[in-house]
Design an enzyme around this catalytic site. Structure first.
Site, mmCIF file in Angstrom:
data_model
loop_
_atom_site.group_PDB
_atom_site.id
_atom_site.type_symbol
_atom_site.label_atom_id
_atom_site.label_comp_id
_atom_site.label_asym_id
_atom_site.label_seq_id
_atom_site.Cartn_x
_atom_site.Cartn_y
_atom_site.Cartn_z
ATOM 1 N N GLU A 1 1.506 -9.342 1.883
ATOM 2 C CA GLU A 1 1.214 -9.760 0.500
ATOM 3 C C GLU A 1 -0.142 -9.189 0.062
ATOM 4 O O GLU A 1 -0.373 -8.953 -1.117
ATOM 5 C CB GLU A 1 1.228 -11.291 0.385
ATOM 6 C CG GLU A 1 1.465 -11.762 -1.035
ATOM 7 C CD GLU A 1 1.700 -13.262 -1.181
ATOM 8 O OE1 GLU A 1 0.774 -14.028 -0.897
ATOM 9 O OE2 GLU A 1 2.799 -13.668 -1.595
ATOM 10 N N LYS B 1 10.596 -14.583 -9.662
ATOM 11 C CA LYS B 1 10.437 -15.984 -10.079
ATOM 12 C C LYS B 1 10.910 -16.163 -11.512
ATOM 13 O O LYS B 1 11.589 -17.122 -11.850
ATOM 14 C CB LYS B 1 8.953 -16.398 -10.014
ATOM 15 C CG LYS B 1 8.400 -16.618 -8.635
ATOM 16 C CD LYS B 1 6.978 -17.193 -8.765
ATOM 17 C CE LYS B 1 6.220 -17.081 -7.465
ATOM 18 N NZ LYS B 1 4.818 -17.471 -7.580
ATOM 19 N N GLU C 1 9.620 -24.413 -5.557
ATOM 20 C CA GLU C 1 10.102 -24.929 -4.270
ATOM 21 C C GLU C 1 9.376 -26.217 -3.894
ATOM 22 O O GLU C 1 9.985 -27.222 -3.526
ATOM 23 C CB GLU C 1 9.853 -23.894 -3.150
ATOM 24 C CG GLU C 1 10.703 -22.649 -3.205
ATOM 25 C CD GLU C 1 10.119 -21.560 -4.090
ATOM 26 O OE1 GLU C 1 9.248 -21.857 -4.957
ATOM 27 O OE2 GLU C 1 10.549 -20.406 -3.932
ATOM 28 N N GLY D 1 -4.157 -17.895 -1.740
ATOM 29 C CA GLY D 1 -3.182 -18.727 -1.022
ATOM 30 C C GLY D 1 -3.075 -18.357 0.449
ATOM 31 O O GLY D 1 -3.123 -19.217 1.337
ATOM 32 N N ARG D 2 -2.954 -17.062 0.734
ATOM 33 C CA ARG D 2 -2.736 -16.637 2.128
ATOM 34 C C ARG D 2 -4.016 -16.700 2.961
ATOM 35 O O ARG D 2 -4.000 -16.406 4.149
ATOM 36 C CB ARG D 2 -2.111 -15.243 2.164
ATOM 37 C CG ARG D 2 -2.867 -14.195 1.363
ATOM 38 C CD ARG D 2 -2.025 -12.934 1.195
ATOM 39 N NE ARG D 2 -2.634 -11.967 0.276
ATOM 40 C CZ ARG D 2 -2.507 -12.011 -1.050
ATOM 41 N NH1 ARG D 2 -1.831 -12.981 -1.629
ATOM 42 N NH2 ARG D 2 -3.075 -11.084 -1.802
ATOM 43 N N HIS E 1 13.817 -8.519 26.172
ATOM 44 C CA HIS E 1 15.243 -8.532 26.500
ATOM 45 C C HIS E 1 16.089 -8.322 25.267
ATOM 46 O O HIS E 1 17.296 -8.575 25.290
ATOM 47 C CB HIS E 1 15.590 -9.858 27.191
ATOM 48 C CG HIS E 1 14.778 -10.044 28.432
ATOM 49 N ND1 HIS E 1 15.184 -9.569 29.668
ATOM 50 C CD2 HIS E 1 13.546 -10.574 28.624
ATOM 51 C CE1 HIS E 1 14.241 -9.843 30.558
ATOM 52 N NE2 HIS E 1 13.229 -10.439 29.950
ATOM 53 N N LYS F 1 -1.503 -24.683 -4.239
ATOM 54 C CA LYS F 1 -2.708 -24.267 -4.953
ATOM 55 C C LYS F 1 -2.525 -24.497 -6.453
ATOM 56 O O LYS F 1 -3.361 -25.096 -7.106
ATOM 57 C CB LYS F 1 -2.989 -22.795 -4.642
ATOM 58 C CG LYS F 1 -4.189 -22.248 -5.370
ATOM 59 C CD LYS F 1 -4.500 -20.824 -4.942
ATOM 60 C CE LYS F 1 -5.538 -20.215 -5.870
ATOM 61 N NZ LYS F 1 -5.868 -18.832 -5.519
HETATM 62 O O1 LIG Z 1 0.157 -22.854 -3.156
HETATM 63 P P1 LIG Z 1 1.079 -22.476 -4.244
HETATM 64 O O2 LIG Z 1 0.419 -22.360 -5.576
HETATM 65 O O3 LIG Z 1 2.251 -23.440 -4.288
HETATM 66 O O4 LIG Z 1 1.664 -21.063 -3.922
HETATM 67 C C1 LIG Z 1 2.435 -20.810 -2.797
HETATM 68 C C2 LIG Z 1 2.688 -19.330 -2.602
HETATM 69 O O5 LIG Z 1 3.523 -18.855 -3.639
HETATM 70 C C3 LIG Z 1 3.285 -17.685 -4.363
HETATM 71 O O6 LIG Z 1 4.492 -17.147 -4.790
HETATM 72 C C4 LIG Z 1 2.444 -16.613 -3.717
HETATM 73 O O7 LIG Z 1 3.168 -15.441 -3.460
HETATM 74 C C5 LIG Z 1 1.761 -17.049 -2.436
HETATM 75 O O8 LIG Z 1 0.596 -16.296 -2.301
HETATM 76 C C6 LIG Z 1 1.442 -18.511 -2.435
HETATM 77 O O9 LIG Z 1 0.803 -18.834 -1.218
#
Ligand SMILES: O=P(O)(O)OC[C@H]1O[C@H](O)[C@H](O)[C@@H](O)[C@@H]1O
Length: 546
Positions: A358, A509, A217, A272-273, A389, A211
């Site tokens: 979240e 972060k 990452e 994002g979620r 199990h 986004k």
């Molecule tokens: O889609 P991006 O901007 O790369 O973000 C990826 C993810 O990282 C963040 O740390 C948020 O906690 C998430 O809500 C998000 O989905």
């Protein structure tokens, strides 16, 4: 603008009545509730789309449900939902609208944000995604050397990974099997290295999904993928045919070196979620095709409409939200298990963890006051029957109350011998055992030795929801996911928290950014952390020979 109740939640009369009611009913046993009402298993059920939801095995009476619904009314849950779907800026800490429902609105719908109808843009992107997906699937879009695409790698994390990864697994029977799909998320180099190991660069397409397009990452993995591709194909120009981006940030996409003509956009009003019905679902669309992707959107839309138009007492996501809150706030249950009896739903709990934890892992209200009640639960689970199990022992006989959702299907994609009926026999058996248990008297009648009676007794009274689907299709998966989205919404609305920000992910972060250069610096004299972190970093540096 409709504003939720200003009264403190714990001072709401309906909350206080629930508190008193809890004292009266907390010891009621499901055995007695079922004995008192022979129709309970049929009346305490509801449907939403193709989902049949049985909530009769919950420790609720009709009075409990009435009081919970009163609470939902007092907190303006329906009004808050309307505020969300009509584009009001309900994500107050970021000043944003929250409109994932617009992502699955039909072409003729109108949803305005700041006076602009967003539905045409949504469909424009969907149409571009569809055209691109068709050209890749048909072999028309080729790689730099003219090879058709045989491998798709989505690089993203959190909401830019979990939705498509979960849905790709769930809908494997609908997927093209001659194209492989991989999802790389972790910054641990092992993730991308293991995926690249088996791939032929000439026929690989990378989708960089982010986004913000600033996530460490994702950008680190994307650079590694680009270096690999360029070194394999021997040309920087290859990037154009092998990389597309999904983002809201065109500037950063261009900076990375992806032509914005190869970018699929979305908007800041998609959290994002909540983003996998947006362009973030591109990898899924490549796998199942545009028509099936639109079926998924249609399934989600059905539930959006269900929530908007169904009275609260039959409104499935609202009921599930309220029942979850009953355990969380009154019984003190800390966790919520999600147990799908479908191997294809292997990643469902991972997806729901981000969605729920979240969203509702908050401890201040929208106005910034510390809450004096519990908010979001810990969500966890794995497909049945495996867990039976392993950890179900604790759900049956442990000291912790764990409400659990059992999700089952009637018609499996893979009919293999008797597997399905044996699987489903377990799906029906576990909630029955959890609710009704086995008494000492029953054990004695069976002649169980007296010293074993306490060990073999099942108290029962362990609450479950049973969700039964006819089959797992893009449409029913869409229904299931939207049901959980709005369950989480309902709880956040009652708790008065902002379910749509995630400030809690920031501090780590920032610290990681500060620590990264310290791990490789020539001298470690300047470490300015606490004594534990300093010592750990020094030890790590020495283990790395620095
Ligand atoms: O889609 P991006 O901007 O790369 O973000 C990826 C993810 O990282 C963040 O740390 C948020 O906690 C998430 O809500 C998000 O989905």
């Amino acid at each position: 603008m409709t504003s939720p109740s200003q009264t403190r939640l714990t001072e709401e009369p309906s909350w206080q009545r629930l508190q008193e009611h809890y004292e009266q009913v907390k010891d009621l046993h499901l055995r007695d509730l079922f004995a008192q009402d022979a129709t309970r298993g049929e009346t305490l059920t509801a449907t939403a789309g193709d989902l049949y939801v049985d909530y009769s095995k919950h420790r609720v009476t009709s009075e409990t449900l009435g009081l919970l619904l009163d609470l939902a009314r007092a907190r303006g849950v329906a009004e808050q939902f309307e505020a969300m779907v009509s584009g009001q800026r309900i994500n107050t800490t970021e000043g944003r609208a929250v409109l994932h429902t617009a992502l699955r609105a039909p072409r003729d719908a109108v949803v305005e944000v700041g006076g602009t109808d967003v539905v045409p843009e949504v469909h424009e992107v969907l149409d571009r995604m569809s055209a691109f997906a068709e050209s890749v699937r048909s072999g028309e879009h080729t790689g730099h050397t003219g090879s058709p695409i045989k491998a798709v790698v989505n690089i993203g994390i959190g909401g830019s990974d979990l939705g498509p990864a979960m849905a790709y697994e769930a809908l494997l029977p609908f997927s093209r099997r001659d194209i492989s799909f991989s999802f790389v998320s972790n910054i641990d180099g092992a993730d991308i290295a293991e995926v690249l190991r088996g791939l032929d660069a000439a026929s690989t397409l990378f989708i960089i999904s982010s986004k913000t397009f600033t996530t460490l990452e994702t950008l680190t993995n994307a650079h590694t993928a680009r270096d690999w591709l360029v070194s394999q194909l021997g040309s920087d120009e290859a990037v154009a045919k092998h990389f597309v981006a999904v983002s809201t940030n065109a500037e950063e996409v261009a900076k990375f070196g992806i032509d914005t003509a190869n970018m699929f956009g979305f908007w800041d009003w998609v959290g994002g979620r909540y983003s996998f019905p947006s362009a973030i679902g591109l990898s899924l669309m490549l796998s199942i095709g545009p028509d099936q992707f639109r079926e998924l959107l249609a399934g989600m839309h059905e539930i959006d409409e269900h929530v908007r138009t169904t009275p609260l007492e039959r409104n499935v996501p609202v009921l599930l939200g309220l029942i979850g809150l009953w355990y969380r706030d009154f019984f003190g249950a800390q966790t919520q298990a999600v147990l799908p009896y479908s191997q294809y739903l292997d990643r469902l709990a991972d997806y729901l963890q981000q969605l729920d934890m979240e969203s509702n892992g908050k401890s201040v209200t929208k106005s910034g006051e510390r809450v004096d009640y519990q908010t979001g639960p810990i969500v966890w689970g794995t497909p049945g029957t495996n867990g039976q199990h392993a950890y179900y022992q604790l759900i049956h006989q442990g000291t912790t109350l764990i409400p659990a959702d059992f999700i089952g299907l009637a018609r499996p994609a893979e009919e293999v011998g008797e597997h399905q009926d044996l699987l489903m026999a377990n799906y029906f058996a576990q909630p029955e055992a959890l609710a009704f248990g086995k008494t000492a008297e029953q054990l004695r009648e069976e002649g169980v030795a007296e010293e074993l009676v306490p060990h073999r007794t099942f108290e029962g009274n362990r609450p479950t929801t049973s969700i039964l689907l006819p089959e797992l299709t893009p449409r029913t998966l869409g229904q299931l996911i939207a049901t959980y989205e709005h369950k989480v919404f309902t709880q956040g609305a009652v708790w008065g928290i902002n379910s749509f920000d995630q400030w809690g992910v920031e501090l780590g972060k920032v610290l990681a950014k500060r620590i990264a250069p310290e791990l490789t610096a020539e001298s470690d004299a300047e470490l300015g952390h606490d004594s534990s972190t300093n010592a750990l970093i020094r030890r790590y540096r020495s283990l790395r020979g620095r």
